[in-house]
Scaffold this motif. Structure first.
Motif, PDB file in Angstrom:
ATOM      1  N   GLY A 160      56.311  11.204 -21.838  1.00 20.59           N
ATOM      2  CA  GLY A 160      57.291  12.178 -21.180  1.00 20.59           C
ATOM      3  C   GLY A 160      58.655  11.709 -20.860  1.00 20.59           C
ATOM      4  N   LEU A 161      58.873  10.650 -20.193  1.00 23.04           N
ATOM      5  CA  LEU A 161      59.724  10.112 -19.472  1.00 23.04           C
ATOM      6  C   LEU A 161      60.879   9.849 -20.823  1.00 23.04           C
ATOM      7  CD1 LEU A 161      58.712   7.815 -16.842  1.00 23.04           C
ATOM      8  CD2 LEU A 161      59.864   9.986 -16.567  1.00 23.04           C
ATOM      9  N   THR A 162      60.303   9.360 -21.705  1.00 21.02           N
ATOM     10  CA  THR A 162      61.032   8.717 -23.070  1.00 21.02           C
ATOM     11  C   THR A 162      61.719  10.340 -23.551  1.00 21.02           C
ATOM     12  OG1 THR A 162      59.826   7.007 -23.511  1.00 21.02           O
ATOM     13  CG2 THR A 162      61.231   8.154 -25.619  1.00 21.02           C
ATOM     14  N   GLN A 163      60.928  11.261 -23.492  1.00 23.66           N
ATOM     15  CA  GLN A 163      61.607  12.769 -24.263  1.00 23.66           C
ATOM     16  C   GLN A 163      62.575  13.209 -23.468  1.00 23.66           C
ATOM     17  OE1 GLN A 163      58.080  15.013 -24.882  1.00 23.66           O
ATOM     18  NE2 GLN A 163      57.016  13.760 -26.190  1.00 23.66           N
ATOM     19  N   LEU A 164      62.408  12.938 -22.000  1.00 23.58           N
ATOM     20  CA  LEU A 164      63.308  13.485 -21.063  1.00 23.58           C
ATOM     21  C   LEU A 164      64.649  12.858 -21.075  1.00 23.58           C
ATOM     22  CD1 LEU A 164      61.306  14.245 -17.844  1.00 23.58           C
ATOM     23  CD2 LEU A 164      62.590  15.897 -19.183  1.00 23.58           C
ATOM     24  N   LEU A 165      64.646  11.408 -21.431  1.00 28.27           N
ATOM     25  CA  LEU A 165      65.726  10.629 -21.629  1.00 28.27           C
ATOM     26  C   LEU A 165      66.477  10.960 -22.968  1.00 28.27           C
ATOM     27  CD1 LEU A 165      67.562   8.222 -21.104  1.00 28.27           C
ATOM     28  CD2 LEU A 165      65.943   6.650 -22.084  1.00 28.27           C
ATOM     29  N   GLN A 166      65.514  11.228 -23.805  1.00 27.50           N
ATOM     30  CA  GLN A 166      66.354  11.420 -25.091  1.00 27.50           C
ATOM     31  C   GLN A 166      67.016  13.063 -25.255  1.00 27.50           C
ATOM     32  OE1 GLN A 166      62.972  10.910 -27.646  1.00 27.50           O
ATOM     33  NE2 GLN A 166      63.378   8.433 -28.167  1.00 27.50           N
ATOM     34  N   PHE A 167      66.325  13.961 -24.224  1.00 25.57           N
ATOM     35  CA  PHE A 167      66.818  15.082 -24.341  1.00 25.57           C
ATOM     36  C   PHE A 167      68.135  15.239 -23.406  1.00 25.57           C
ATOM     37  CE2 PHE A 167      67.020  19.320 -21.678  1.00 25.57           C
ATOM     38  CZ  PHE A 167      67.085  20.108 -22.943  1.00 25.57           C
ATOM     39  N   TYR A 168      68.168  14.692 -22.267  1.00 25.47           N
ATOM     40  CA  TYR A 168      69.513  14.717 -21.429  1.00 25.47           C
ATOM     41  C   TYR A 168      70.438  13.560 -21.948  1.00 25.47           C
ATOM     42  CZ  TYR A 168      66.510  17.428 -18.069  1.00 25.47           C
ATOM     43  OH  TYR A 168      65.898  18.214 -17.332  1.00 25.47           O
ATOM     44  N   GLY A 169      70.036  12.580 -22.293  1.00 19.92           N
ATOM     45  CA  GLY A 169      70.950  11.726 -23.150  1.00 19.92           C
ATOM     46  C   GLY A 169      71.943  10.744 -22.057  1.00 19.92           C
ATOM     47  N   LYS A 170      72.406  11.694 -20.933  1.00 22.08           N
ATOM     48  CA  LYS A 170      73.356  10.992 -20.328  1.00 22.08           C
ATOM     49  C   LYS A 170      73.506  11.774 -18.663  1.00 22.08           C
ATOM     50  CE  LYS A 170      77.294  13.648 -21.780  1.00 22.08           C
ATOM     51  NZ  LYS A 170      78.801  13.577 -22.205  1.00 22.08           N
ATOM     52  N   GLY A 171      73.993  11.184 -17.835  1.00 19.72           N
ATOM     53  CA  GLY A 171      73.907  11.960 -16.507  1.00 19.72           C
ATOM     54  C   GLY A 171      72.754  11.573 -15.519  1.00 19.72           C
ATOM     55  N   ASP A 172      72.701  12.078 -14.437  1.00 21.46           N
ATOM     56  CA  ASP A 172      71.671  11.517 -13.401  1.00 21.46           C
ATOM     57  C   ASP A 172      70.397  11.949 -13.864  1.00 21.46           C
ATOM     58  OD1 ASP A 172      71.819  14.511 -13.136  1.00 21.46           O
ATOM     59  OD2 ASP A 172      71.950  14.340 -11.229  1.00 21.46           O
ATOM     60  N   LEU A 173      69.732  12.784 -14.636  1.00 22.97           N
ATOM     61  CA  LEU A 173      68.578  12.887 -15.094  1.00 22.97           C
ATOM     62  C   LEU A 173      68.082  11.816 -15.965  1.00 22.97           C
ATOM     63  CD1 LEU A 173      68.482  17.122 -14.893  1.00 22.97           C
ATOM     64  CD2 LEU A 173      67.250  15.476 -13.375  1.00 22.97           C
ATOM     65  N   ALA A 174      69.083  11.626 -16.957  1.00 23.32           N
ATOM     66  CA  ALA A 174      68.640  10.734 -18.060  1.00 23.32           C
ATOM     67  C   ALA A 174      68.508   9.314 -17.218  1.00 23.32           C
ATOM     68  CB  ALA A 174      69.832  10.646 -18.955  1.00 23.32           C
ATOM     69  N   GLU A 175      69.454   9.236 -16.286  1.00 23.92           N
ATOM     70  CA  GLU A 175      69.276   7.909 -15.680  1.00 23.92           C
ATOM     71  C   GLU A 175      67.912   7.880 -14.956  1.00 23.92           C
ATOM     72  OE1 GLU A 175      72.844   7.068 -13.346  1.00 23.92           O
ATOM     73  OE2 GLU A 175      74.107   7.409 -15.114  1.00 23.92           O
ATOM     74  N   ALA A 176      67.514   8.905 -14.409  1.00 22.83           N
ATOM     75  CA  ALA A 176      66.428   8.827 -13.419  1.00 22.83           C
ATOM     76  C   ALA A 176      65.241   8.448 -14.494  1.00 22.83           C
ATOM     77  CB  ALA A 176      66.364  10.225 -12.806  1.00 22.83           C
ATOM     78  N   ALA A 177      65.269   9.384 -15.606  1.00 23.74           N
ATOM     79  CA  ALA A 177      63.943   8.780 -16.437  1.00 23.74           C
ATOM     80  C   ALA A 177      64.184   7.495 -16.941  1.00 23.74           C
ATOM     81  CB  ALA A 177      64.264   9.788 -17.900  1.00 23.74           C
ATOM     82  N   MET A 178      65.288   7.055 -17.287  1.00 24.99           N
ATOM     83  CA  MET A 178      65.488   5.528 -17.596  1.00 24.99           C
ATOM     84  C   MET A 178      65.107   4.616 -16.626  1.00 24.99           C
ATOM     85  SD  MET A 178      66.125   3.668 -20.367  1.00 24.99           S
ATOM     86  CE  MET A 178      66.918   2.106 -20.812  1.00 24.99           C
ATOM     87  N   ALA A 179      65.315   4.843 -15.428  1.00 26.63           N
ATOM     88  CA  ALA A 179      65.034   4.135 -14.111  1.00 26.63           C
ATOM     89  C   ALA A 179      63.536   4.013 -14.105  1.00 26.63           C
ATOM     90  CB  ALA A 179      65.673   4.576 -12.939  1.00 26.63           C
TER      91      ALA A 179
END
Length: 267
Positions: A160-179
């Motif tokens: 799920g986190l991987t999908q969120l990272l790919q969906f947002y791509g950049k910005g704070d939500l993408a960084e939160a998923a990546m973190a």
């Protein structure tokens, strides 16, 4: 009841400056080191846990943050007992309709159940409730839930986190998923981390290096070093030093020097 506890706390553990700003939340937001090594009175945490069920939502929220801030100081058998004994109450709060209470509960779960050496996997029901919180519309809840999933190393959230990272791509939500993925540090995420090494975002690159380091796979050292050629971002370079020290037993002097820099220390 909780008001009296708050006043007791103010004489040695928490300084209360503004009663309108939830002082317990202020202490919680300050991080685990804010309270120092002060001894927590044995009867206080059960009282705070009981106060989380108060009829006043504000009292419940403040009790939750105080419980999380103080409970995180526990170690050993006392911590094990605290975590086990808190499951039912925290699951209950996470099922309540009040968004402020649920947000506080998600954050407290991350603080209390943050993975330590020797910890068993987090209770699946508790993990499921945090995973569900990621899907809420509220931005603060999404960010908090992803942070907590990383803290508790919830491997069931990786897809799920991987999908969120790919969906947002950049910005704070993408960084939160990546973190979160970087803190979990599962080897299944290595291809994703390696792909982010070539990205333009210093923040995502730094997190990718941290994630690769936590996988414990020394074969990624060359890719990390290659990605850092010409890099000027201090945090990314410090992450590279961290990786070298952890994966190839490189000297830690550069890492220590980086951590002593004000920018790195405050980040």
């Amino acid at each position: 009841m909780f008001e009296r506890h708050a006043q007791t706390l103010s004489s040695g553990i928490i300084t209360i400056e503004d009663r309108t700003r939830l002082p317990a939340q202020t202490a919680f937001d300050g991080g685990p080191l804010m309270l120092g090594a002060a001894r927590v009175p044995q009867a206080l945490l059960p009282a705070l846990r009981l106060a989380t069920r108060d009829d006043s939502p504000q009292v419940s929220v403040e009790a939750l943050y105080a419980f999380g801030a103080l409970g995180a100081q526990y170690t050993g058998v006392a911590r094990t007992d605290l975590l086990q004994g808190s499951l039912a109450d925290l699951r209950g709060v996470l099922n309540l309709p009040d968004p402020a209470l649920r947000l506080a509960a998600v954050r407290v779960v991350g603080r209390l159940y943050e993975k330590r050496a020797g910890d068993p996997p987090v209770d699946p029901q508790l993990g499921n409730l945090v995973i569900a919180a990621v899907n809420e519309d509220d931005r603060a809840m999404k960010l908090a839930a992803m942070d907590t999933l990383g803290a508790i190393r919830e491997t069931r959230a990786i897809n799920g986190l991987t999908q969120l990272l790919q969906f947002y791509g950049k910005g704070d939500l993408a960084e939160a998923a990546m973190a979160a993925l970087a803190r979990i540090g599962d080897r299944s995420s290595a291809p994703l981390f390696l792909a982010q090494l070539a990205g333009k975002s210093p923040a995502l690159k730094t997190l990718a290096i941290e994630g690769l380091t936590r996988t414990g796979d020394a074969s990624h050292v060359a890719a990390i070093q290659s990605a850092l050629k010409g890099e000027r971002n201090d945090r990314a370079l410090a992450a590279g030093d961290f990786a070298a020290a952890m994966l190839s037993n490189a000297p830690i002097e550069r890492l220590v020097d980086a951590l002593n820099k004000p920018k790195s220390h405050d980040a």
